[in-house]
Design a protein around this motif. Structure first.
Motif, PDB file in Angstrom:
ATOM      1  N   LEU A  48      -0.640  17.042  10.450  1.00  0.00           N
ATOM      2  CA  LEU A  48       0.734  17.544  10.491  1.00  0.00           C
ATOM      3  C   LEU A  48       1.201  17.987   9.108  1.00  0.00           C
ATOM      4  N   GLU A  59       0.837  -1.202   0.000  1.00  0.00           N
ATOM      5  CA  GLU A  59       0.000   0.000   0.000  1.00  0.00           C
ATOM      6  C   GLU A  59       0.869   1.247   0.000  1.00  0.00           C
ATOM      7  N   TYR A  60       1.975   1.208   0.746  1.00  0.00           N
ATOM      8  CA  TYR A  60       2.846   2.379   0.831  1.00  0.00           C
ATOM      9  C   TYR A  60       3.529   2.630  -0.505  1.00  0.00           C
ATOM     10  N   GLU A 104      -3.528  -0.275  15.239  1.00  0.00           N
ATOM     11  CA  GLU A 104      -3.572  -0.534  13.795  1.00  0.00           C
ATOM     12  C   GLU A 104      -3.406   0.773  13.013  1.00  0.00           C
ATOM     13  N   PHE A 134       1.113   4.237  -2.736  1.00  0.00           N
ATOM     14  CA  PHE A 134       0.921   5.627  -2.299  1.00  0.00           C
ATOM     15  C   PHE A 134       2.078   6.499  -2.781  1.00  0.00           C
ATOM     16  N   VAL A 170       8.221  13.950  12.968  1.00  0.00           N
ATOM     17  CA  VAL A 170       8.323  12.605  12.416  1.00  0.00           C
ATOM     18  C   VAL A 170       9.733  12.422  11.887  1.00  0.00           C
ATOM     19  N   ILE A 197      -1.904  14.730  14.445  1.00  0.00           N
ATOM     20  CA  ILE A 197      -0.930  13.931  13.712  1.00  0.00           C
ATOM     21  C   ILE A 197      -1.356  13.828  12.245  1.00  0.00           C
ATOM     22  N   ASP A 198      -2.640  13.540  12.015  1.00  0.00           N
ATOM     23  CA  ASP A 198      -3.136  13.469  10.633  1.00  0.00           C
ATOM     24  C   ASP A 198      -3.000  14.814   9.931  1.00  0.00           C
ATOM     25  N   PHE A 216      -0.423   0.805  10.637  1.00  0.00           N
ATOM     26  CA  PHE A 216      -0.749   0.635   9.225  1.00  0.00           C
ATOM     27  C   PHE A 216      -1.066   1.951   8.538  1.00  0.00           C
ATOM     28  N   LYS A 217      -2.048   2.665   9.073  1.00  0.00           N
ATOM     29  CA  LYS A 217      -2.513   3.873   8.401  1.00  0.00           C
ATOM     30  C   LYS A 217      -1.420   4.925   8.269  1.00  0.00           C
ATOM     31  N   ASN A 218      -0.774   5.238   9.392  1.00  0.00           N
ATOM     32  CA  ASN A 218       0.227   6.297   9.361  1.00  0.00           C
ATOM     33  C   ASN A 218       1.656   5.772   9.166  1.00  0.00           C
ATOM     34  N   ARG A 219       1.802   4.441   9.224  1.00  0.00           N
ATOM     35  CA  ARG A 219       3.086   3.815   8.953  1.00  0.00           C
ATOM     36  C   ARG A 219       4.183   4.227   9.958  1.00  0.00           C
ATOM     37  N   PHE A 220       3.817   4.174  11.253  1.00  0.00           N
ATOM     38  CA  PHE A 220       4.815   4.415  12.285  1.00  0.00           C
ATOM     39  C   PHE A 220       5.317   3.082  12.813  1.00  0.00           C
TER      40      PHE A 220
END
Lengths: 530, 530
Positions: free
Chosen positions: B467, B125-126, B516, B129, B402, B464-465, B520-524
């Motif tokens: 940022l 997915e990354y 999750e 993206f 980040v 965070i979203d 997953f979503k933010n990939r941390f």
């Protein structure tokens, strides 16, 4: 002894307290930073002057205008008129889709109690918007010819308050007794990550640094270690750096910003597309519970577990229940786009499928095909086709463009049609606007948003607001049916009559909102369309 | 005669029909365009090679690392550990806010049934993206030194399928018998808006154009009229242009895109701020109708006509009525962030004021001050302060950064504190996250969005979203009161007990969602915080 002990304890406590205060003191710059929107800094002024020098000249040499090219250049003052028709035949209006020009400025201002005031207010809001959006990375920079300086012209980025090595700096002049370069920035400081013998550096850790050496190769080696540290915090801006010798100058931009945090969706990784995990169906309903029920029943034939989100602004809401159904009640008559924005705001899957509450899913409504094209291309949204009861299928493909218009506002051009076919997907094309049956990437559709002021009608407004941010496609082979619009007057149900009365009654208030949004919100003066 | 007449009529009809078909044929390119996400084109490969040449060399010259600078350079593989403490005192954990490191990767994968599968899925997915987000305007370009070519290095933009004159092109070499330049593009074609005598042009209207002349001044005059036309449609991309002579090369980018259509709000233009026209108050309520009523009553004391939007996910919703109140009913327990996203999706004013349903407005809750700072600075959102019953006031200022971490994911760092004070607003600072009492620009808050998966709790996730997209501030002098949290056990109301049971009960499902989303979503892979 006891007195001594008490003294020492006292001192220990005081030191502890001081240490505590020192360590917990919130880190931050105590001197204020000016964050008013502004456009021109010192370096920018210098830059402006240099561009004027480099781009002028040769005025004594004559030229001959090439009309077929020159006519395509933007005038920056678009004129509100439809394209000229090249021929006039009898009944040509019936044969050819004529383009109309709507003077939005006139339509809005003539009915406004204070046209001069609202015009001034719009200009003020636009000026603030421009200043807030201003980014030094968008300013024109021209590289000087025969410049002995080597430097990066794009692609240099730093996270706020962090440090990077500036790539690509160099000086390639004739060797001499001494070589000197100067670096100047506004939002950060320079330093070096390593030192090289025989190079002297002045201004390490400051906004202006000077490096010099008698040896050109040593200076170039040193330039490979120059660092930039952003010191003036901003979440998304750019610093224009001046890199020069005594004779030559160069300018380049370092982008300062947090970078984009991805929004990835964990939807499982089976071989086939799991539509329930990937897609949420969203709709808005009003006065048509019978049609809504038909829609839901038809969806369940093919997608028994997909979540359906329903935004409902009926005056007397009825219960809509069932597994995987999320029913939201809004204040009465809040409207079409408010409902669309609500429904989409609740979606947690990777994709959202927009449907109207009077659609019927059939065996041709293959959502998998829409998912497939979004998985495999850069499209953000793909429309399908809606089949009317007559058998006629509508894709409603449009192209949209905006032409700059100066102080009065811009010109919006909407045309039927599309831009190009998509390779690998022969039934699909790229356009700027499509029909009200589409699959979109949830995060992109949420970011574009549906303007909640548009209550009774609206469609292209979403695509206009999304212009430039959504890559839009349209596939004619994914078809949903439209519950019949052609109903004989004596067979209309009561709810049908009530719906039509509400939706299609002429409402000047509603029309005023549209005019105001085009004139003020989007700053258009004119719209041309079929 | 009649036969002839019929023939002519027939021909006329056929011509008319052909003409009709010709004129109404939807304009569009019939040959397919490949819109799969990709990263490297021909020109990019050439560019990559050149950069390697220009940035290497001088390896034989020694250097000495400067540790205090080099240590700040990003490693691109962040390590998941808290900052080292410089001293250890007894009870230091109590005295000093210790930083903790949370290994998100470990926490998520150890409880996942298929850790390898989900890791692979996230990487996939990354990668998609990254390919979708790839923009040639972000690629590193280094300007060659001593290049006789003059060219624009940034700031050149064209709207899709439109034409511009490329500013700043020139050739400054020694005069000779012949001077030639070459232009190459991928997504568009070149031409000239005017011709100049004694300059020969080959490839007008094509992706590769050659201009040459025996007279250098004539060639430079001609270069002032070179045009670029975007021919491959894309709503937002860039074309890398190569501009070269037989010996030298230069590369620059032309941004292709629709440009940003503004979203301006018409909120009137009185001397004082009309809060009802400028601001909508938004809140989410659950099991605390008594507190909600207190909130509304307190708002009405100071702002009698401001619109209040309420998102309500109670199991048995009660009616909440009153002028300028919009009450939305959600499915039971949909949750905190779903409610926030819903409420904000309904706002039509320029600003939205977020409040919790247990706040109380007082004479210190001067929304005008918050409006003032957003009107006058580049801030997109400004938090206030919440006063607890003890008198203690909380602003909850945090900074967020980040750090890149390679394949396993990035590291998220959250610290108490702020970046700097705002000049002109001595009680206000810039930070990255603030308390749950804030005023924001509606369009920017809507674009950032509240992740509707976060049901029971969540706060920093919004920031965070957001940022990199929101400029966040915090003013300590705009204060709202918090209805008491310190309630003696025997005086809790039934609704209070029910609320606490629902909200604070440990729910592993809820915690799983947060893990999750971070993984997953933010990939941390890691988060460090106080």
């Amino acid at each position: 002894m006891r007195a001594n002990y008490k003294k020492r304890l006292g001192l220990l406590l005081i030191s502890g307290l001081l240490l505590f205060l020192f360590c917990t003191w919130s880190p931050g710059t105590s001197s204020g930073v000016d964050i008013q929107p502004r456009q021109w800094g010192q370096i920018q002024k210098l830059l402006e002057g240099k561009i004027q020098d480099t781009t002028s000249g040769y005025h004594d040499i004559a030229y001959h205008i090439k009309n077929d090219v020159a006519c395509h250049l933007a005038q920056n003052t678009c004129v509100c008129r439809a394209d000229e028709e090249t021929f006039h035949l009898p009944f040509s209006d019936l044969l050819v889709s004529r383009v109309w020009a709507h003077n939005i400025e006139l339509a809005f201002l003539e009915s406004h109690p204070d046209p001069r005031g609202v015009k001034r207010h719009r200009a003020q809001e636009y000026s603030r918007f421009q200043k807030r959006s201003y980014n030094p990375a968008d300013v024109l920079i021209v590289a000087e010819a025969n410049n002995p300086l080597q430097y990066p012209t794009q692609g240099v980025e730093v996270r706020p308050l962090k440090t990077i090595i500036i790539p690509g700096l160099g000086l390639k002049e004739e060797t001499g007794s001494s070589h000197t370069v100067y670096l100047t920035a506004t939002l950060g400081t320079f330093d070096v990550a390593a030192t090289v013998d025989r190079v002297s550096i002045k201004g390490e850790g400051e906004k202006h640094m000077i490096l010099s050496s008698p040896l050109l190769s040593a200076l170039n080696r040193q330039l490979q270690f120059v660092t930039y540290t952003n010191t003036v915090f901003h979440p998304k801006t750019a610093d224009t750096v001046q890199f020069s010798t005594d004779v030559h100058q160069s300018f380049f931009t370092i982008k300062v910003g947090h970078g984009t945090i991805p929004k990835l969706y964990n939807s499982g990784y089976q071989r086939e597309y799991n539509i329930s995990a990937l897609v949420t169906i969203a709709t808005k309903t009003f006065l048509r519970y019978d049609k809504l029920k038909d829609l839901i029943d038809s969806i369940r034939q093919y997608y028994p577990t997909v979540t359906i989100v329903i935004a409902d602004d009926n005056e007397h809401p009825q219960s809509v229940t069932g597994p995987h159904i999320d029913h939201y009640i809004m204040p009465f008559g809040k409207g079409w786009f408010a409902g669309r924005n609500l429904a989409v705001s609740q979606v947690t899957t990777k994709y959202v499928l927009w449907v109207d509450d009077d659609f019927i899913f059939t065996a041709n409504t293959k959502v998998e095909r829409m998912v497939d094209i979004l998985e495999k291309t850069t499209l953000d949204l793909v429309g399908g086709a809606v089949r009317e009861v007559t058998g006629y299928t509508v894709t409603f493909r449009h192209t949209i463009s905006v032409e700059e218009g100066g102080e009065e506002g811009d010109c919006l051009h909407i045309r039927n049609g599309y831009h190009h076919v998509i390779e690998g997907f022969p039934n699909c094309v790229v356009a700027d606007a499509v029909i009200n049956f589409f699959l979109g990437r949830t995060d992109k559709v949420q970011q574009a948003g549906f303007n909640p002021r548009l209550a009774r009608h609206g469609h292209l407004e979403f695509f206009i607001d999304a212009l430039g941010s959504l890559h839009v496609g349209s596939c004619s082979d994914v078809i949903v049916s439209h519950a019949s619009k052609i109903i004989l007057p004596w067979s209309k149900t009561d709810s049908q009559k009530a719906y039509e009365k509400f939706r299609y009654s002429s409402s000047s208030a509603d029309s005023d909102v549209h005019k105001e949004d085009f004139y003020f919100k989007n700053r258009f003066k004119c719209m041309t369309s079929h």
